[in-house]
Each structure stands twice: as C-alpha cells, then as structure tokens.
Design a protein around this motif. Structure first.
Motif, PDB file in Angstrom:
ATOM      1  N   PHE A 240      58.567  52.381  20.081  1.00  0.00           N
ATOM      2  CA  PHE A 240      58.468  52.227  21.533  1.00  0.00           C
ATOM      3  C   PHE A 240      57.142  51.610  21.945  1.00  0.00           C
ATOM      4  N   ARG A 241      56.113  51.770  21.123  1.00  0.00           N
ATOM      5  CA  ARG A 241      54.824  51.144  21.421  1.00  0.00           C
ATOM      6  C   ARG A 241      54.972  49.645  21.599  1.00  0.00           C
ATOM      7  N   ALA A 242      55.811  49.051  20.765  1.00  0.00           N
ATOM      8  CA  ALA A 242      56.000  47.606  20.824  1.00  0.00           C
ATOM      9  C   ALA A 242      57.009  47.205  21.893  1.00  0.00           C
ATOM     10  N   MET A 243      57.995  48.051  22.162  1.00  0.00           N
ATOM     11  CA  MET A 243      59.066  47.696  23.085  1.00  0.00           C
ATOM     12  C   MET A 243      58.639  47.718  24.545  1.00  0.00           C
ATOM     13  N   VAL A 244      57.911  48.760  24.917  1.00  0.00           N
ATOM     14  CA  VAL A 244      57.631  48.987  26.338  1.00  0.00           C
ATOM     15  C   VAL A 244      56.815  47.865  26.977  1.00  0.00           C
TER      16      VAL A 244
ATOM     17  N   ASN B  11      51.978  45.823  17.322  1.00  0.00           N
ATOM     18  CA  ASN B  11      52.673  45.487  18.573  1.00  0.00           C
ATOM     19  C   ASN B  11      53.640  44.325  18.418  1.00  0.00           C
ATOM     20  N   VAL B  12      53.519  43.598  17.319  1.00  0.00           N
ATOM     21  CA  VAL B  12      54.416  42.466  17.053  1.00  0.00           C
ATOM     22  C   VAL B  12      55.449  42.841  16.001  1.00  0.00           C
ATOM     23  N   ILE B  13      55.010  43.568  14.975  1.00  0.00           N
ATOM     24  CA  ILE B  13      55.895  44.014  13.895  1.00  0.00           C
ATOM     25  C   ILE B  13      55.795  45.534  13.826  1.00  0.00           C
ATOM     26  N   PRO B  14      56.641  46.269  14.549  1.00  0.00           N
ATOM     27  CA  PRO B  14      56.516  47.731  14.642  1.00  0.00           C
ATOM     28  C   PRO B  14      56.461  48.481  13.312  1.00  0.00           C
TER      29      PRO B  14
ATOM     30  N   ALA C  12      48.877  44.127  22.563  1.00  0.00           N
ATOM     31  CA  ALA C  12      49.892  44.644  23.484  1.00  0.00           C
ATOM     32  C   ALA C  12      49.907  43.837  24.779  1.00  0.00           C
ATOM     33  N   LEU C  13      48.742  43.517  25.300  1.00  0.00           N
ATOM     34  CA  LEU C  13      48.674  42.719  26.528  1.00  0.00           C
ATOM     35  C   LEU C  13      49.136  41.285  26.291  1.00  0.00           C
ATOM     36  N   ALA C  14      48.887  40.761  25.080  1.00  0.00           N
ATOM     37  CA  ALA C  14      49.373  39.418  24.751  1.00  0.00           C
ATOM     38  C   ALA C  14      50.900  39.389  24.709  1.00  0.00           C
ATOM     39  N   VAL C  15      51.485  40.420  24.101  1.00  0.00           N
ATOM     40  CA  VAL C  15      52.949  40.526  24.068  1.00  0.00           C
ATOM     41  C   VAL C  15      53.499  40.648  25.487  1.00  0.00           C
ATOM     42  N   TYR C  16      52.842  41.450  26.305  1.00  0.00           N
ATOM     43  CA  TYR C  16      53.238  41.612  27.710  1.00  0.00           C
ATOM     44  C   TYR C  16      53.196  40.265  28.443  1.00  0.00           C
ATOM     45  N   ALA C  17      52.117  39.502  28.241  1.00  0.00           N
ATOM     46  CA  ALA C  17      51.968  38.220  28.922  1.00  0.00           C
ATOM     47  C   ALA C  17      53.034  37.214  28.455  1.00  0.00           C
TER      48      ALA C  17
END
Length: 205
Positions: free
Chosen positions: A121-125, A28-31, A68-73
């Motif tokens: 897209f997993r990382a982008m969205v 999620n950080v490095i696709p 993923a939630l950390a990236v979102y936050a």
C-alpha cells in the motif's frame, strides 16, 4: 541476512549509505524490494560503528519521500491518459476513478499516513493520490510524518539492538507478518470494492 550484513560491513561508508538510500527509494516503484530490511541493516552497521545512525535515517527518509512524491507527480500527469487506454479502462472505469477521488477528498490524509506502515500500500496510495489530483500539500505532511516515524523507529530499534541481529530480525519478521496480514485484508476489501463498483459502472454504461 547475515551474509548480506557481512557484505555491507565490508563496503565503504558512502556505498553503505547509497545502498540503503536506494533500497528505500526503489520501494515506491517496486514494492517487493525489502526497504525495511535495508534500513535495519544500516541501523546494525551503525551499532557496529560502520555507519552513523542519523545519516542512515536521513539516507532512508529523504529518498523514500522523494520517490513517493515523484510517483505521485507522474501519476498526476500521466494517470488519466493511462486510464483512457483499453488496459487502464479495464483496471478502473471512470465511475470508479470518481469514487477514488471522493475517497481521497475525504480520507486522503489518513489513508496516506497509515499506508506508509503497510507493505504494498505504500506504493499504491501515492499513485492514486496523483490520479485524483490531490494537492501536494495534503499528501506531503502525512507522507513525511509517517515515513519519519517508521524509518526513525526502525533505525532506533536496530541501533539499540546492537549485535543481537537474530533476535531483532525474528521480532521484525513477526511484526512484518502482522502488517502483511493487515495489508492482505485491505487488499481483499479493495478487490471486493472493485467488483461491486465495476458491476454498477456497467449498469450505468
């Protein structure tokens, strides 16, 4: 791949789980990190008796959701500040950010769900969901469900395949190619949207 598999077989189980979980989280950080391949490795190790399939699943599912939630936050907290910088403003005009927000308000749940099956897209969205300040409860359910289905399916297929590594790897590569082409088509559509909306934003100042 076979060399990596032999290396992982020689590791203690706790290290195997850490490597698999780390690969699923970092994606999620490095696709470009091949998280799916790590998951399949874990499934084959489970079939060989070197790992437990349920632990392999949990060691991929939870870290993937958490990162993923950390990236979102982080995107929710710092995203708008970044897009006010010259680089951020070049990437996305405020008018474009407004359109992204409206898109997520209408299609966010479906976009987050289906993006978990597509490379990149997993990382982008989740990033743009955070920037758009979509409530966490709206992204958590599709994220948890899609990631569970995807990684659960990979673990199941890999574990059932047993030692037929080459056959399942070839099938997985074909499926990955199809998903990659889907992601590329969507990326081209996204670039087209960026170009069109960028021109419209310039006209409106």
């Amino acid at each position: 791949m076979e060399e990596v598999l032999r290396t992982l077989i020689g590791l203690p189980p706790i290290l195997i789980y850490l490597v698999i979980g780390g690969g699923a989280a970092v994606e999620n950080v490095i696709p470009p990190i091949p998280a799916d391949t790590f998951v399949l490795f874990g499934a084959f190790l489970a079939a060989a008796g070197r790992a437990d399939p349920w632990i392999v699943f949990l060691c991929t599912w939870f870290p993937n959701i958490a990162s993923a939630l950390a990236v979102y936050a982080l995107a929710g907290r710092y995203g708008h500040s970044f897009f006010r910088t010259p680089v951020g403003h070049w990437l996305l005009h405020p008018h474009q950010l407004e359109q992204i927000g409206r898109f997520y308000e209408r299609w966010g749940v479906l976009a987050i769900f289906f993006s978990r099956f597509l490379p990149a897209f997993r990382a982008m969205v989740p990033v743009f969901a955070g920037v758009a300040h979509i409530p966490v409860w709206r992204i958590a359910l599709p994220l948890v469900t899609a990631s569970g289905l995807w990684y659960g399916g990979l673990v199941y297929v890999g574990a059932q395949a047993g030692r037929h590594w080459q056959d399942i790897a070839a099938s997985f590569e074909q499926a990955s190619d199809v998903l990659l082409w889907v992601a590329l088509v969507l990326l081209l559509a996204l670039l087209f949207w960026w170009r069109v909306t960028r021109r419209a934003a310039k006209k409106h100042g």
